[in-house]
Design an enzyme around this catalytic site. Structure first.
Site, mmCIF file in Angstrom:
data_model
loop_
_atom_site.group_PDB
_atom_site.id
_atom_site.type_symbol
_atom_site.label_atom_id
_atom_site.label_comp_id
_atom_site.label_asym_id
_atom_site.label_seq_id
_atom_site.Cartn_x
_atom_site.Cartn_y
_atom_site.Cartn_z
ATOM 1 N N LYS A 112 0.847 -1.358 -0.106
ATOM 2 C CA LYS A 112 0.210 0.015 0.129
ATOM 3 C C LYS A 112 0.953 1.194 0.033
ATOM 4 O O LYS A 112 2.168 1.208 0.369
ATOM 5 C CB LYS A 112 -0.855 0.113 1.209
ATOM 6 C CG LYS A 112 -2.195 0.968 1.076
ATOM 7 C CD LYS A 112 -3.170 0.037 0.308
ATOM 8 C CE LYS A 112 -4.411 0.863 0.031
ATOM 9 N NZ LYS A 112 -5.751 -0.287 -0.140
HETATM 10 N N1 GLU Z 1 -7.323 0.051 -3.247
HETATM 11 C C1 GLU Z 1 -7.759 -1.274 -3.752
HETATM 12 C C2 GLU Z 1 -8.008 -2.013 -2.489
HETATM 13 O O1 GLU Z 1 -7.767 -1.655 -1.255
HETATM 14 C C3 GLU Z 1 -7.339 -1.820 -5.012
HETATM 15 C C4 GLU Z 1 -5.921 -2.475 -4.931
HETATM 16 C C5 GLU Z 1 -5.385 -2.903 -6.053
HETATM 17 O O2 GLU Z 1 -6.296 -3.134 -7.162
HETATM 18 O O3 GLU Z 1 -4.179 -3.283 -6.288
HETATM 19 O O4 GLU Z 1 -8.344 -3.349 -2.693
#
Ligand code: GLU
Length: 424
Positions: A112
């Site tokens: 993240k």
């Molecule tokens: N931000 C989204 C989540 O929390 C998508 C993450 C992604 O597609 O890598 O799942």
């Protein structure tokens, strides 16, 4: 900031994530060594970087990219822009990504990123410069085989386009697979934009089946009207559910005979907020969680359902479109009161699932139709839901769906770690 709001930001999401891990580890008898490996992120980068502002000044921003674990494949996870971004938050979100990709069986680890900034107070040009400079600052952390960012809170396909361009410019050739959630014209996948909301919908359908409830006229309250909340609302509405309340960060609206979602989407395009939507009465972000509805979908941010309000929840099903909306203390209360909760790492996994499909299409240089993407998404969500449900049953319901999902995910990550062995 209201007291309630301040308190929500005092609960450390990382402590929440570790406490969830502990709870699952205890039930599954996880060896201490593996618990220690999984407790901490593998790699953490903090960057402080300057950006030229429109008024001629220079502002220094702080950002993070965290890889929690890559035992099962390249790290994967979104990037968020918000004034509340902290290292602790990004660490928690990266751990949840490890579990999320494992629970739906994608060959990814968890990552993240985030930048502490207030996008509502920045111009498009400032945001563009911030995105490019942040990409440059985390360049060595990301890559199509290493770590693939995607949109999250306050970032979108355009942000991904800028990350992809910056990365490609520095590498010297176009590398669209470095991000997912791109515009379709740049190799984005059909169906990605609404994938998280659609995934929440598929999980809700399975939960309704399990609870022997029908979608028709089912009442729904949704906290959050961003990408996840608005797409979930639209798809539920199109399929006959009755959305009786919706809120965003500025406030909420309510109409017991059902909100016209297509009209609301149009209204928000022009007004940027749901408040004052015609034929609705106001409701606060706090009260929306306590409405007497069949389904409550928190689709905003962390720590919304806490020990303070969990007792007042009247919904039969909670569908976590957001990451980390419920604290461990609230989990205990909801479980003892028999609320059926579809945990975030399962419920909102539709986004990363279509991200995976986008990544595969990019690497293979082909593209699927929207129908094909949605079909694959449905298959993944239905299978994952039922795997978690049978884990929950096999544990004789001694724990909630969240812990069942965590146990499944942790098993997969530990298995991969054991197969690989500890280097050197
Ligand atoms: N931000 C989204 C989540 O929390 C998508 C993450 C992604 O597609 O890598 O799942």
């Amino acid at each position: 900031m209201s007291n309630n709001h301040r308190k929500q930001h005092l609960i450390s999401p990382y402590e929440v994530a570790v406490s969830q891990l502990k709870k699952a580890a205890k039930i599954m008898n996880l060896e201490k060594d593996y618990f220690e490996i999984l407790k901490k992120p593998a790699r953490v980068l903090t960057v402080n970087f300057p950006v030229n502002m429109d008024d001629g000044s220079i502002k220094v921003f702080t950002g993070y990219r965290v890889h929690h674990n890559d035992a099962r494949g390249p790290s994967k996870g979104g990037i968020r822009y918000s004034p509340y971004v902290s290292l602790e938050e990004v660490m928690a979100l990266s751990m949840w990504m490890t579990w999320k990709t494992a629970v739906v069986g994608l060959p990814f680890g968890g990552a993240k990123g985030g930048v502490c900034c207030d996008p509502s107070k920045m111009s498009e040009k400032e945001l563009c410069r911030l995105t490019r400079r942040f990409t440059y600052a985390i360049l060595n952390m990301i890559g199509p085989e290493r770590d693939i960012p995607a949109p999250d809170v306050n970032t979108n396909p355009d942000t991904m386009a800028k990350i992809m361009d910056t990365y490609s410019m520095i590498k010297g050739y176009s590398i669209p697979e470095v991000v997912t959630g791109k515009p379709i014209q740049l190799g984005g996948s059909r169906g990605r934009l609404e994938a998280t909301g659609r995934g929440v919908y598929f999980s809700v359908l399975e939960a309704l089946k399990y609870k022997k409830m029908s979608l028709k006229n089912c009442t729904v309250a949704i906290q959050g009207f961003g990408n996840v909340g608005s797409n979930f609302a639209r798809i539920m509405y199109e399929n006959g559910a009755k959305i009786v309340a919706i809120s965003d960060m500025w406030g909420g609206i309510r109409n017991d005979s059902g909100i016209d979602i297509p009209k609301l989407i149009e209204y928000v395009k022009n007004n940027k907020k749901v408040v004052d939507f015609p034929n609705s009465s106001p409701i606060s972000n706090k009260d929306i969680l306590e409405l007497n509805v069949d389904i409550l979908a928190p689709c905003a941010i962390e720590n919304q359902i806490t020990e303070d309000n969990a007792h007042n929840i009247s919904a039969k099903i909670i569908a976590e479109g957001a990451n980390g909306p419920t604290t461990p203390e609230a989990d205990k209360i909801l479980f003892s009161e028999g609320v059926f909760l579809i945990p975030d790492i399962l419920c909102n996994a539709g986004g990363v699932t279509v991200s995976y499909l986008e990544w595969v299409q990019g690497l293979e240089r082909f593209s699927w139709s929207e129908t094909e993407v949605n079909r694959k998404l449905e298959r993944v969500m239905v299978q994952a839901f039922n795997e978690v449900l049978s884990k929950y049953h096999s544990l004789n319901k001694i724990c909630d769906m969240r812990t069942a999902a965590h146990i499944l995910a942790i098993q997969k990550v530990v298995e991969a770690t054991k197969l690989r062995g500890i280097f050197p």
